[in-house]
Design a protein around this motif. Structure first.
Motif, PDB file in Angstrom:
ATOM      1  N   TYR A  87     -23.169  17.678 -52.680  1.00  0.00           N
ATOM      2  CA  TYR A  87     -23.968  18.651 -51.928  1.00  0.00           C
ATOM      3  C   TYR A  87     -24.859  19.432 -52.885  1.00  0.00           C
ATOM      4  N   ALA A 119     -27.687  24.453 -57.399  1.00  0.00           N
ATOM      5  CA  ALA A 119     -26.368  24.044 -57.884  1.00  0.00           C
ATOM      6  C   ALA A 119     -25.976  22.750 -57.192  1.00  0.00           C
ATOM      7  N   MET A 175     -16.792  25.062 -53.238  1.00  0.00           N
ATOM      8  CA  MET A 175     -17.696  25.611 -52.224  1.00  0.00           C
ATOM      9  C   MET A 175     -17.141  25.449 -50.803  1.00  0.00           C
ATOM     10  N   THR A 192     -28.595  23.595 -48.023  1.00  0.00           N
ATOM     11  CA  THR A 192     -27.822  22.452 -48.542  1.00  0.00           C
ATOM     12  C   THR A 192     -28.360  21.105 -48.065  1.00  0.00           C
ATOM     13  N   LEU A 251     -21.552  35.257 -54.698  1.00  0.00           N
ATOM     14  CA  LEU A 251     -20.579  35.606 -55.741  1.00  0.00           C
ATOM     15  C   LEU A 251     -21.147  36.650 -56.702  1.00  0.00           C
ATOM     16  N   PHE A 270     -25.785  36.110 -46.594  1.00  0.00           N
ATOM     17  CA  PHE A 270     -24.455  36.624 -46.909  1.00  0.00           C
ATOM     18  C   PHE A 270     -24.385  37.054 -48.370  1.00  0.00           C
TER      19      PHE A 270
END
Ligand code: WA2
Length: 279
Positions: free
Chosen positions: A205, A77, A144, A181, A172, A169
């Motif tokens: 990013y 993304a 983000m 990243t 969503l 973690f």
């Protein structure tokens, strides 16, 4: 004698574990390198061209067709930097408004609407996702910087200029994942650029989503002898290790610990292996 047998068993566990750790590390490294290349692609064809040569359709098609280059990721993304002053114009251009992650807010309801939650304190800047691989197109328009793990990763990425990783973690989509990243800068920066220069020059990013559970499993299944050993992967950065992969069975007591290097010097990872059956 039996001491020799134990030694032999220990050696064989160690070599199987090291082999798996090396394989996982290599695939991780290959995936990270390709994410960096994707960040350069966005820089070249989105930011350095007017009008941009990339939109959601071209991004997702390219990401899908090159997915084989990122074997441990389930998607990518791209989020852009938007200052508070630019927000209105940005939202009008996009035709949608910037949304907060995890804004299941009692007072304002599960609207996911950043505006409602920000009556008290507007953010200084945002990082809304504008492009995503199809599997993650539901994250488009989410800021983000509004989630703790993503925020910390973005901040660390842009001041270091390197690829960085989150701890595992809950994403969503509710799956366990790790985000890697890379920052896109307005201009090409020298390798020794100062953090402050980097922060100022950051414009976007690029994130890769590592679906550790599913993809490590696939990787280990490709190896012969998968049935005979049990593998766990941990993020051991903090005092309490976070499990990234594997069950918490205890095996027969003998275990081997192989180190893993995923390329982010501020995170530590380990692979633990055990035999399934007693000798
Ligand atoms: N991408 C997909 N699902 C998520 C998520 C995420 N972050 N965070 C929580 N669930 C665009 O680092 C920049 C992607 C973040 C990159």
């Amino acid at each position: 004698g039996s001491r020799e047998a134990v030694e032999k068993r220990r050696d064989s566990l160690a070599s199987m574990c090291d082999e798996r750790a090396r394989m996982l590390q290599d695939q991780f490294n290959v995936s990270m390198n390709h994410l960096q290349a994707l960040a350069i692609l966005v820089s070249t064809f989105h930011h350095a061209q007017t009008p941009s040569a990339i939109n959601q359709a071209t991004f997702s098609r390219y990401a899908e067709r090159t997915a084989f280059e990122r074997p441990l990721t389930s998607g990518v993304a791209y989020a852009v930097r938007v200052t508070h002053a630019e927000r209105d114009q940005f939202e009008r251009q996009q035709g949608w408004s910037i949304k907060k992650m995890y804004s299941f807010n009692k007072k304002y309801g599960p609207s996911g609407d950043a505006a409602a939650a920000e009556i008290r304190e507007p953010a200084e800047e945002y990082a809304p996702v504008i492009f995503a691989q199809d599997a993650y197109k539901n994250v488009i328009s989410f800021d983000m910087l509004s989630g703790d793990d993503d925020r910390e990763n973005i901040i660390r990425a842009r001041e270091s200029g390197k690829g960085v990783l989150t701890a595992p973690f809950k994403l969503l989509n509710t799956r366990l994942g790790v985000i890697s990243t890379y920052t896109v800068y307005k201009t090409e920066l020298p390798a020794n650029a100062r953090p402050q220069e980097r922060i100022q020059a950051a414009i976007g990013y690029l994130g890769g989503i590592f679906d550790i559970e599913a993809l490590v499993d696939k990787l280990l299944h490709q190896l012969a002898g998968k049935q005979s050993i049990m593998v766990n992967v941990y993020d051991t950065t903090n005092e309490w290790p976070i499990s990234m992969y594997g069950s918490n069975d205890t095996g027969d007591g003998m275990y081997h610990n192989s180190t893993l290097n995923f390329g982010d010097p501020s995170r530590r990872h380990e692979m633990h292996c055990r035999f399934m059956q007693k000798p």
